[in-house]
Design a protein around this motif. Structure first.
Motif, short mmCIF file in Angstrom:
data_model
loop_
_atom_site.label_atom_id
_atom_site.label_comp_id
_atom_site.label_asym_id
_atom_site.label_seq_id
_atom_site.Cartn_x
_atom_site.Cartn_y
_atom_site.Cartn_z
N LEU A 183 0.80 -1.23 0.00
CA LEU A 183 0.00 0.00 0.00
C LEU A 183 0.84 1.28 0.00
CD1 LEU A 183 -2.83 -0.95 2.54
CD2 LEU A 183 -2.98 -0.87 0.04
N ARG A 184 2.10 1.22 0.41
CA ARG A 184 2.88 2.44 0.54
C ARG A 184 2.99 3.22 -0.78
NH1 ARG A 184 5.46 3.71 4.99
NH2 ARG A 184 5.65 1.55 5.71
N PRO A 185 3.18 2.56 -1.94
CA PRO A 185 3.24 3.32 -3.19
C PRO A 185 1.94 4.05 -3.51
CG PRO A 185 4.20 1.13 -3.50
CD PRO A 185 3.51 1.12 -2.16
N ALA A 186 0.85 3.61 -2.89
CA ALA A 186 -0.46 4.23 -3.14
C ALA A 186 -0.78 5.33 -2.14
CB ALA A 186 -1.56 3.17 -3.12
N LEU A 187 0.22 5.73 -1.34
CA LEU A 187 -0.03 6.71 -0.27
C LEU A 187 -0.66 7.99 -0.80
CD1 LEU A 187 0.26 7.63 2.67
CD2 LEU A 187 2.60 8.35 2.14
N SER A 188 -0.13 8.54 -1.88
CA SER A 188 -0.67 9.80 -2.40
C SER A 188 -2.10 9.62 -2.90
CB SER A 188 0.23 10.34 -3.51
OG SER A 188 0.31 9.41 -4.58
N GLY A 189 -2.35 8.47 -3.54
CA GLY A 189 -3.71 8.22 -4.03
C GLY A 189 -4.69 8.05 -2.88
N LEU A 190 -4.29 7.31 -1.84
CA LEU A 190 -5.14 7.15 -0.66
C LEU A 190 -5.41 8.50 0.01
CD1 LEU A 190 -3.48 3.96 0.85
CD2 LEU A 190 -5.91 4.16 0.24
N THR A 191 -4.37 9.30 0.11
CA THR A 191 -4.53 10.62 0.73
C THR A 191 -5.52 11.47 -0.06
OG1 THR A 191 -2.28 10.58 1.61
CG2 THR A 191 -3.33 12.73 1.40
N ASP A 201 -3.12 17.11 4.92
CA ASP A 201 -2.00 16.84 5.82
C ASP A 201 -2.38 15.81 6.87
OD1 ASP A 201 0.64 17.37 6.98
OD2 ASP A 201 -0.46 18.35 8.59
N ALA A 202 -3.58 15.98 7.46
CA ALA A 202 -4.03 15.03 8.49
C ALA A 202 -4.21 13.64 7.89
CB ALA A 202 -5.34 15.52 9.10
N ALA A 203 -4.80 13.58 6.70
CA ALA A 203 -5.01 12.28 6.06
C ALA A 203 -3.68 11.59 5.76
CB ALA A 203 -5.82 12.46 4.78
N GLU A 204 -2.73 12.35 5.21
CA GLU A 204 -1.43 11.79 4.88
C GLU A 204 -0.71 11.28 6.12
OE1 GLU A 204 2.75 11.43 4.12
OE2 GLU A 204 1.86 12.97 5.41
N ARG A 205 -0.76 12.05 7.20
CA ARG A 205 -0.11 11.64 8.46
C ARG A 205 -0.73 10.34 8.99
NH1 ARG A 205 2.44 15.76 11.97
NH2 ARG A 205 2.69 17.70 10.79
N ALA A 206 -2.06 10.28 8.96
CA ALA A 206 -2.74 9.11 9.51
C ALA A 206 -2.42 7.86 8.70
CB ALA A 206 -4.25 9.36 9.53
N ILE A 207 -2.49 7.97 7.37
CA ILE A 207 -2.25 6.79 6.53
C ILE A 207 -0.80 6.35 6.66
CG2 ILE A 207 -2.24 5.93 4.17
CD1 ILE A 207 -4.51 8.01 3.62
N ARG A 208 0.13 7.30 6.61
CA ARG A 208 1.55 6.95 6.71
C ARG A 208 1.84 6.25 8.06
NH1 ARG A 208 5.93 8.69 4.09
NH2 ARG A 208 4.81 10.42 3.11
N HIS A 209 1.28 6.79 9.14
CA HIS A 209 1.54 6.20 10.44
C HIS A 209 0.92 4.81 10.55
CE1 HIS A 209 1.03 5.71 14.89
NE2 HIS A 209 2.26 6.20 14.86
N PHE A 210 -0.25 4.64 9.96
CA PHE A 210 -0.90 3.32 9.96
C PHE A 210 0.00 2.30 9.27
CE2 PHE A 210 -3.65 0.19 7.83
CZ PHE A 210 -4.38 -0.28 8.91
N LEU A 211 0.54 2.67 8.12
CA LEU A 211 1.42 1.74 7.39
C LEU A 211 2.74 1.52 8.13
CD1 LEU A 211 0.86 3.08 3.74
CD2 LEU A 211 -0.24 1.12 4.87
N LEU A 251 -7.98 7.39 16.53
CA LEU A 251 -7.82 8.80 16.16
C LEU A 251 -8.94 9.64 16.75
CD1 LEU A 251 -6.78 8.63 12.39
CD2 LEU A 251 -5.31 8.67 14.41
N SER A 252 -10.15 9.14 16.64
CA SER A 252 -11.30 9.88 17.18
C SER A 252 -11.17 10.06 18.69
CB SER A 252 -12.59 9.13 16.83
OG SER A 252 -13.72 9.86 17.24
N SER A 253 -10.71 9.01 19.37
CA SER A 253 -10.54 9.09 20.83
C SER A 253 -9.47 10.10 21.21
CB SER A 253 -10.18 7.71 21.39
OG SER A 253 -11.24 6.81 21.19
N LEU A 254 -8.38 10.13 20.45
CA LEU A 254 -7.31 11.09 20.72
C LEU A 254 -7.84 12.52 20.62
CD1 LEU A 254 -4.22 9.62 18.82
CD2 LEU A 254 -4.45 9.92 21.29
N SER A 255 -8.55 12.80 19.53
CA SER A 255 -9.05 14.16 19.32
C SER A 255 -10.12 14.52 20.35
CB SER A 255 -9.61 14.32 17.90
OG SER A 255 -8.58 14.18 16.95
N PHE A 256 -10.96 13.53 20.70
CA PHE A 256 -11.98 13.82 21.71
C PHE A 256 -11.35 14.10 23.07
CE2 PHE A 256 -15.27 12.60 24.81
CZ PHE A 256 -16.27 13.49 24.41
#
Length: 392
Positions: A16-24, A49-59, A137-142
């Motif tokens: 999935l890492r090569p698809a990071l930009s597409g996922l974001t 930025d938030a989406a990219e950070r979340a997906i990258r960290h997940f991977l 993520l939702s719990s962190l922000s809450f």
């Protein structure tokens, strides 16, 4: 934070890492389309930025479960604290964004994984991991939002207490700019005139919380002498007070300019003390401006006592029951100009009884009742004595 799934193979991250930009891009588009708050062009960069950070960290965590999480946790924790542009909390739109983003990321990732021939069981595990991650993520922000709200509420309460203290205790006029600054920080709309409400402390009931009456009221309810400061136009709050704490007695001071709030509080407390000791009627709410004559008369108890002693000296030596009858008769005689018929009706006795009492009074007071200034002093003394008589 937990690892996405201990059993997810590291190959998933590699796939999935090569698809990071597409996922974001997919997540960003879905969030901006589905959450009105983030539809504004100004949010494009922040959402991406938030989406990219979340997906990258997940991977990264799939690839290496020991990946550092502290900076990442702080970032998503702080997202719940305030809007990056307006400083306003955005927790509900943010939680909606997490849900939509997770679904969009999962659909995109599932197609890629499925097309690569990954086993269905692994695909299911990936789906579970994505939505569990979204919950984190939702719990962190809450958590960030909740902590921010607590800090914000504490800050407002500190400013309200500071404003309250300044208003009731200032020995010198406080600049209007200072009041305005504190009022803004305390979320309090400055009224034209203000009234203090003294509240009787009750050991058998719980005092209403300071925030029970909303932002329009400044309150100090956890002291030995609780009180409120209320704008003249908001005195309807008394209905809420008596409803919240039935049986509570309160006294309202005179409406005054802000710089005289301490005087209003002084008179409110004085009025309440007169209720408590039985001089004023025992009612739930006592208004200062409806007891002016009594309060004026009792403003200096020593002077009142001396006046009563001197003006009513002829009644000394008479038993209390007889003195009350003669005092009531004499006051009514001075008020009505000795109208026997009216006096008999008011006192509920026969006219002959009234005449008999008047003869007794003439004998006791002699020529004093014929002198205008003396009569005035006697009438004041009689009114004061009646006022001081415990309310039955």
């Amino acid at each position: 934070m937990t690892t996405p799934s201990p059993s997810l193979p590291r190959d998933i991250a590699t796939l999935l890492r090569p698809a990071l930009s597409g996922l974001t891009a997919t997540v960003t588009s879905e969030v901006r389309r589905g959450v009105p708050t983030f539809a504004d062009e100004g949010y494009t960069g922040a959402v991406s930025d938030a989406a990219e950070r979340a997906i990258r960290h997940f991977l990264d965590r799939i690839d290496d479960p020991s990946t550092e999480t502290e900076p990442f946790v702080k970032y998503f924790h702080d997202l719940g604290v305030r809007d990056l542009h307006t400083e306003r909390p955005i927790i509900e739109p943010l939680r909606a964004a997490y849900r939509l983003g997770a679904r969009a990321a999962w659909r995109h990732a599932a197609r890629l994984v499925h097309d690569s021939g990954v086993a269905s069981s692994t695909l299911c595990q990936l789906g579970e991991a994505v939505f569990a991650y979204m919950d984190e993520l939702s719990s962190l922000s809450f958590a960030g939002h909740t902590q921010s709200q607590v800090r914000h509420a504490d800050s407002i309460e500190r400013h309200r207490k500071e404003l309250l203290a300044i208003l009731v205790s200032a020995e010198h006029p406080v600049p209007a700019t200072t009041i305005a600054r504190l009022a803004q920080a305390a979320r309090w709309q400055v009224p034209r005139r203000i009234a203090a409400i003294a509240i009787e402390p009750r050991s058998d009931t719980v005092a209403p919380p300071a925030h029970a009456f909303g932002n329009r009221v400044l309150a100090d309810v956890n002291t030995a002498s609780p009180f409120l400061l209320v704008g003249e136009d908001d005195l309807v709050v008394l209905n809420e007070l008596t409803a919240a704490v039935p049986g509570t007695r309160a006294a309202i001071g005179p409406p005054v300019a802000l710089r005289h709030a301490g005087e209003s509080l002084r008179w409110a407390r004085h009025t309440l003390r007169l209720v408590q000791c039985g001089i004023l009627p025992n009612v739930e709410v006592t208004w200062f401006d409806r007891q002016l004559s009594t309060l004026w008369m009792l403003d200096d108890p020593m002077v009142v006592a001396e006046m009563v002693e001197r003006a009513l000296a002829p009644l000394n030596g008479i038993n209390s029951r007889q003195r009350t009858k003669l005092s009531d008769t004499l006051l009514l005689a001075l008020e009505t100009g000795r109208d026997i018929g009216r006096m008999a009706d008011v006192l509920g006795v026969h006219a002959q009884t009234v005449r008999y009492r008047l003869r007794q009074l003439d004998k006791l007071f002699g020529r004093q009742l014929a002198e205008r200034e003396t009569r005035f002093a006697i009438e004041l003394a009689l009114r004061a004595e009646r006022t001081l008589r415990p309310v039955g």
